[in-house]
Design an enzyme around this catalytic site. Sequence first.
Site, PDB file in Angstrom:
ATOM      1  N   HIS A  21       0.859  -1.197   0.000  1.00  0.00           N
ATOM      2  CA  HIS A  21       0.000   0.000   0.000  1.00  0.00           C
ATOM      3  C   HIS A  21       0.888   1.237   0.000  1.00  0.00           C
ATOM      4  CE1 HIS A  21      -3.914   1.997   1.702  1.00  0.00           C
ATOM      5  NE2 HIS A  21      -3.195   2.880   1.013  1.00  0.00           N
ATOM      6  N   HIS A  23       1.262   4.866  -2.389  1.00  0.00           N
ATOM      7  CA  HIS A  23       0.904   5.747  -3.514  1.00  0.00           C
ATOM      8  C   HIS A  23       2.198   6.437  -3.933  1.00  0.00           C
ATOM      9  CE1 HIS A  23      -3.479   5.496  -2.539  1.00  0.00           C
ATOM     10  NE2 HIS A  23      -2.997   5.291  -1.326  1.00  0.00           N
ATOM     11  N   HIS A 201      -9.605   0.999  -1.426  1.00  0.00           N
ATOM     12  CA  HIS A 201      -9.570   1.588  -0.096  1.00  0.00           C
ATOM     13  C   HIS A 201     -10.992   1.465   0.476  1.00  0.00           C
ATOM     14  CE1 HIS A 201      -5.804   3.251  -1.415  1.00  0.00           C
ATOM     15  NE2 HIS A 201      -5.658   4.038  -0.364  1.00  0.00           N
ATOM     16  N   GLU A 204     -11.311   3.195   5.785  1.00  0.00           N
ATOM     17  CA  GLU A 204     -10.291   4.110   6.329  1.00  0.00           C
ATOM     18  C   GLU A 204     -11.045   5.165   7.138  1.00  0.00           C
ATOM     19  OE1 GLU A 204      -8.204   6.418   3.341  1.00  0.00           O
ATOM     20  OE2 GLU A 204      -6.572   6.961   4.734  1.00  0.00           O
ATOM     21  N   ASP A 282       1.645   3.968   2.864  1.00  0.00           N
ATOM     22  CA  ASP A 282       0.615   4.822   2.243  1.00  0.00           C
ATOM     23  C   ASP A 282       1.234   5.995   1.464  1.00  0.00           C
ATOM     24  OD1 ASP A 282      -1.984   5.415   1.532  1.00  0.00           O
ATOM     25  OD2 ASP A 282      -2.630   6.057   3.513  1.00  0.00           O
ATOM     26  N   ASP A 283       1.534   7.104   2.144  1.00  0.00           N
ATOM     27  CA  ASP A 283       2.098   8.304   1.495  1.00  0.00           C
ATOM     28  C   ASP A 283       3.268   8.791   2.350  1.00  0.00           C
ATOM     29  OD1 ASP A 283      -0.047   8.920  -0.672  1.00  0.00           O
ATOM     30  OD2 ASP A 283      -1.191   8.566   1.162  1.00  0.00           O
TER      31      ASP A 283
HETATM   32  N1  ADE Z   1      -4.701   8.731  -1.937  1.00  0.00           N
HETATM   33  C1  ADE Z   1      -3.460   8.758  -1.434  1.00  0.00           C
HETATM   34  N2  ADE Z   1      -3.465   8.336  -0.166  1.00  0.00           N
HETATM   35  C2  ADE Z   1      -4.739   8.017   0.149  1.00  0.00           C
HETATM   36  C3  ADE Z   1      -5.390   7.513   1.293  1.00  0.00           C
HETATM   37  N3  ADE Z   1      -4.733   7.247   2.427  1.00  0.00           N
HETATM   38  N4  ADE Z   1      -6.720   7.324   1.242  1.00  0.00           N
HETATM   39  C4  ADE Z   1      -7.393   7.598   0.131  1.00  0.00           C
HETATM   40  N5  ADE Z   1      -6.835   8.068  -0.975  1.00  0.00           N
HETATM   41  C5  ADE Z   1      -5.510   8.281  -0.977  1.00  0.00           C
HETATM   42 ZN    ZN Z   2      -3.848   4.749   0.477  1.00  0.00          ZN
END
Ligand code: ADE
Ligand code: ZN
Length: 339
Positions: A21, A23, A201, A204, A282-283
């Site tokens: 996971h 991005h 997703h 969340e 994630d990011d």
């Molecule tokens: N796009 C990038 N990170 C995300 C996340 N945590 N949830 C939804 N969309 C995303």
């Molecule tokens: Zn994500």
Amino acid sequence: MVEGMTDLSDFIRGLPKAELHLHIEGSLEPEQMFEFARRNRLALPFKSVEEVRAAYAFSNLQDFLDIYYQGAGVLMTEADFHDLAMAYFRRVAADGCRHVELFFDPQTHTDRGLPFRVAIEGLLSGMAEAERTLGVSSSLILCFLRHLDEDAALATLKAAEPWLDRLLGVGLDSSEVGHPPSKFAKVFAAARQRGLKLVAHAGEEGPPAYVWEALDLLKVDRIDHGNRALEDPALVQRLAAEGMTLTVCPLSNLKLCVVDDLANHPLKRMLDLGLRATLNSDDPAYFGGYLGANWTATAQALALSRDDLVTLAKNSFTGSFLPADRIEAHLAEIDAYAR
Ligand code: ADE
Ligand code: ZN
């Protein structure tokens, strides 16, 4: 519990693991944002790297998404996407990561006028270089932006046709609440027909009902996040019975206020409930840490045992879409390491 911070970090670094996971646009560091803006002669609304970092205080998912989409605007050429990917792979290779199934958001780029091929070709070339030079394998998952309509997602799948043999699957991301999986049933059915893997997703910020929809209407092979599934015992039972993988992202959950404290993160509870949870970033440029930092901070906050860490490492491969023989080889390596 694993003793000592250095012991813990060293143990985690040596443990073979996969990231499921991530991005790639979320790996854009502020320094790179300035570099790409300079290369592409673009103006930024920030004066310094410090100012950018100071803007990374989010109270929910939408706060983050607004700045994340703005940041992605500096990516203009195949070389930018290639360099972005390579910078990410260098960092996770150092964290002991062997395999990545990475997300990208093509609509973020086509909607600002880039041809579809720019992001995908740049990323594929970075991924090939990472495999060659760092020994990290990877494959690509195209995410549809759920705040846009299904026709836009269908058009994106059509634009991706020439690259379908180089795509692992499709996913669903962006603003969750108000954009249930049911909105994308047709495009997911079309992707399934084309032999693509399906992820979304769900749970969340959205309710357990969105996780049910992802399973029943989209027929996903994996759930991204899934935190709120724990509110529904019947759903937990279903996820456990199916051996459904959840790609959990603790530092993201902390930064986006999905949890108030890492010590209250549900990852350990998920494992204890028999769910196939995995640990991911994630990011990472926005949430304060790459794969290794997520593992170390979570292991500490939840007092995870070596057995828990080995289970998480194994889950990262059994939950991947790698062929069975490659999964077996990674599991054997984990066993050898843990011994
Ligand atoms: N796009 C990038 N990170 C995300 C996340 N945590 N949830 C939804 N969309 C995303
Ligand atoms: Zn994500």
